[in-house]
Design a protein around this motif. Structure first.
Motif, PDB file in Angstrom:
ATOM      1  N   LEU A 187      44.655 115.173 -16.788  1.00  0.00           N
ATOM      2  CA  LEU A 187      45.513 116.378 -17.303  1.00  0.00           C
ATOM      3  C   LEU A 187      44.750 117.835 -17.194  1.00  0.00           C
ATOM      4  O   LEU A 187      45.265 118.747 -16.710  1.00  0.00           O
ATOM      5  N   VAL A 188      43.527 117.629 -17.929  1.00  0.00           N
ATOM      6  CA  VAL A 188      42.731 118.977 -17.754  1.00  0.00           C
ATOM      7  C   VAL A 188      42.427 119.300 -16.156  1.00  0.00           C
ATOM      8  O   VAL A 188      42.201 120.533 -16.152  1.00  0.00           O
ATOM      9  N   LEU A 189      42.049 118.343 -15.708  1.00  0.00           N
ATOM     10  CA  LEU A 189      41.541 118.809 -14.076  1.00  0.00           C
ATOM     11  C   LEU A 189      42.986 119.050 -13.570  1.00  0.00           C
ATOM     12  O   LEU A 189      42.590 119.939 -12.502  1.00  0.00           O
ATOM     13  N   ALA A 190      43.998 118.713 -13.836  1.00  0.00           N
ATOM     14  CA  ALA A 190      45.139 119.242 -13.059  1.00  0.00           C
ATOM     15  C   ALA A 190      45.452 120.561 -13.462  1.00  0.00           C
ATOM     16  O   ALA A 190      45.896 121.451 -12.711  1.00  0.00           O
ATOM     17  N   SER A 191      45.352 120.868 -14.601  1.00  0.00           N
ATOM     18  CA  SER A 191      45.387 122.236 -15.156  1.00  0.00           C
ATOM     19  C   SER A 191      44.332 123.178 -14.407  1.00  0.00           C
ATOM     20  O   SER A 191      44.783 124.438 -14.017  1.00  0.00           O
ATOM     21  N   ALA A 192      43.115 122.580 -14.112  1.00  0.00           N
ATOM     22  CA  ALA A 192      42.301 123.573 -13.578  1.00  0.00           C
ATOM     23  C   ALA A 192      42.711 123.686 -12.027  1.00  0.00           C
ATOM     24  O   ALA A 192      42.514 124.985 -11.456  1.00  0.00           O
ATOM     25  N   TRP A 193      43.112 122.675 -11.473  1.00  0.00           N
ATOM     26  CA  TRP A 193      43.710 122.830  -9.997  1.00  0.00           C
ATOM     27  C   TRP A 193      44.958 123.693 -10.087  1.00  0.00           C
ATOM     28  O   TRP A 193      44.697 124.313  -8.855  1.00  0.00           O
ATOM     29  N   ARG A 194      45.845 123.679 -11.098  1.00  0.00           N
ATOM     30  CA  ARG A 194      46.873 124.564 -10.681  1.00  0.00           C
ATOM     31  C   ARG A 194      46.558 125.710 -10.971  1.00  0.00           C
ATOM     32  O   ARG A 194      46.874 126.875 -10.240  1.00  0.00           O
ATOM     33  N   LEU A 195      45.418 126.239 -11.851  1.00  0.00           N
ATOM     34  CA  LEU A 195      44.827 127.543 -12.320  1.00  0.00           C
ATOM     35  C   LEU A 195      44.204 128.039 -10.947  1.00  0.00           C
ATOM     36  O   LEU A 195      44.013 129.167 -10.527  1.00  0.00           O
ATOM     37  N   HIS A 196      43.623 127.207 -10.112  1.00  0.00           N
ATOM     38  CA  HIS A 196      42.960 127.536  -8.955  1.00  0.00           C
ATOM     39  C   HIS A 196      43.800 127.974  -7.818  1.00  0.00           C
ATOM     40  O   HIS A 196      43.578 128.783  -7.201  1.00  0.00           O
ATOM     41  N   GLY A 197      44.981 127.324  -7.815  1.00  0.00           N
ATOM     42  CA  GLY A 197      46.057 127.550  -6.754  1.00  0.00           C
ATOM     43  C   GLY A 197      46.927 128.863  -7.176  1.00  0.00           C
ATOM     44  O   GLY A 197      47.674 129.172  -6.752  1.00  0.00           O
ATOM     45  N   THR A 198      46.778 129.461  -8.349  1.00  0.00           N
ATOM     46  CA  THR A 198      47.503 130.409  -8.617  1.00  0.00           C
ATOM     47  C   THR A 198      46.555 131.566  -8.457  1.00  0.00           C
ATOM     48  O   THR A 198      45.339 131.547  -8.471  1.00  0.00           O
ATOM     49  N   THR A 199      47.297 132.910  -8.352  1.00  0.00           N
ATOM     50  CA  THR A 199      46.525 134.004  -8.272  1.00  0.00           C
ATOM     51  C   THR A 199      46.702 134.959  -9.375  1.00  0.00           C
ATOM     52  O   THR A 199      48.064 135.076  -9.646  1.00  0.00           O
ATOM     53  N   SER A 200      45.854 135.951  -9.659  1.00  0.00           N
ATOM     54  CA  SER A 200      45.900 136.741 -10.743  1.00  0.00           C
ATOM     55  C   SER A 200      46.965 137.820  -9.974  1.00  0.00           C
ATOM     56  O   SER A 200      47.089 138.211  -8.863  1.00  0.00           O
ATOM     57  N   PRO A 201      47.694 138.515 -10.999  1.00  0.00           N
ATOM     58  CA  PRO A 201      48.707 139.456 -10.400  1.00  0.00           C
ATOM     59  C   PRO A 201      47.986 140.735  -9.663  1.00  0.00           C
ATOM     60  O   PRO A 201      48.559 140.990  -8.702  1.00  0.00           O
TER      61      PRO A 201
END
Length: 187
Positions: free
Chosen positions: A162-176
């Protein structure tokens, strides 16, 4: 800041996955080996949280939560490594208390990071899994090292994924700001 958060999550998730696999591969380990494995995991997790708290810019509450979690993880790791010959019951109490505290801290972080992460529910589920594992361990301290190894291994695998999935989701998003720059280039 997003990069630091992502790499902290990757380090924590990877350490949890490694601990979980080792605990499940060797469920019959002695209490001494289990204590050393747990101590190493808690120490790495605590250091990652503390480094993240010290390097992160932003809200004081976020940094404080990570710092407290880091200090508790380091303390749990060092105590366990310093006295690996603890009895199974004492180890169960340390592991259970650590899992409860970690779960509460992760739940708090999930609520407060909801603006930073688009899928904060992953951290929430990881915190809930930690809290449930801790309560189960504390409720039945007499079940022995084999069951503790299996519960800890399963918990660490779920939490790590779950923590790795959070990191992956964070990697896939871009900052505003980055997203705005990218859209400006294409306009």
């Amino acid at each position: 800041m997003r990069q630091q958060l992502k790499w902290m999550l990757v380090l924590r998730g990877g350490a949890a996955m490694m601990f979980g696999i080792l605990a499940l591969i060797w469920p019959g380990v002695t209490v001494l080996a289990l204590a050393l494995l747990f101590g190493a995991y808690a120490l790495v997790d605590g250091v990652a949280l503390l480094v993240g708290a010290l390097r992160r810019e932003g809200a004081k509450g976020h940094r404080l939560a990570h710092a407290v979690g880091g200090v508790l993880g380091i303390a749990a790791g060092l105590i366990t490594i310093a006295w690996p010959g603890v009895t199974a019951l004492a180890l169960v109490a340390v592991v259970g208390a650590w899992a409860v505290v970690t779960g509460v801290a992760e739940l708090w972080a999930a609520v407060h990071f909801r603006r930073e992460l688009h899928h904060e529910w992953l951290l929430f589920v990881a915190g809930a899994a930690s809290l449930v594992a801790g309560v189960l361990i504390l409720a039945r301290p007499d079940v022995g090292a084999l069951t503790v190894a299996q519960v800890l291994g399963l918990y660490a695998l779920i939490s790590g994924a779950l923590v790795l999935a959070s990191a992956w989701r964070l990697h896939g998003t871009t900052s505003p700001a980055r997203s705005a720059r990218r859209h400006a280039r294409h306009a």
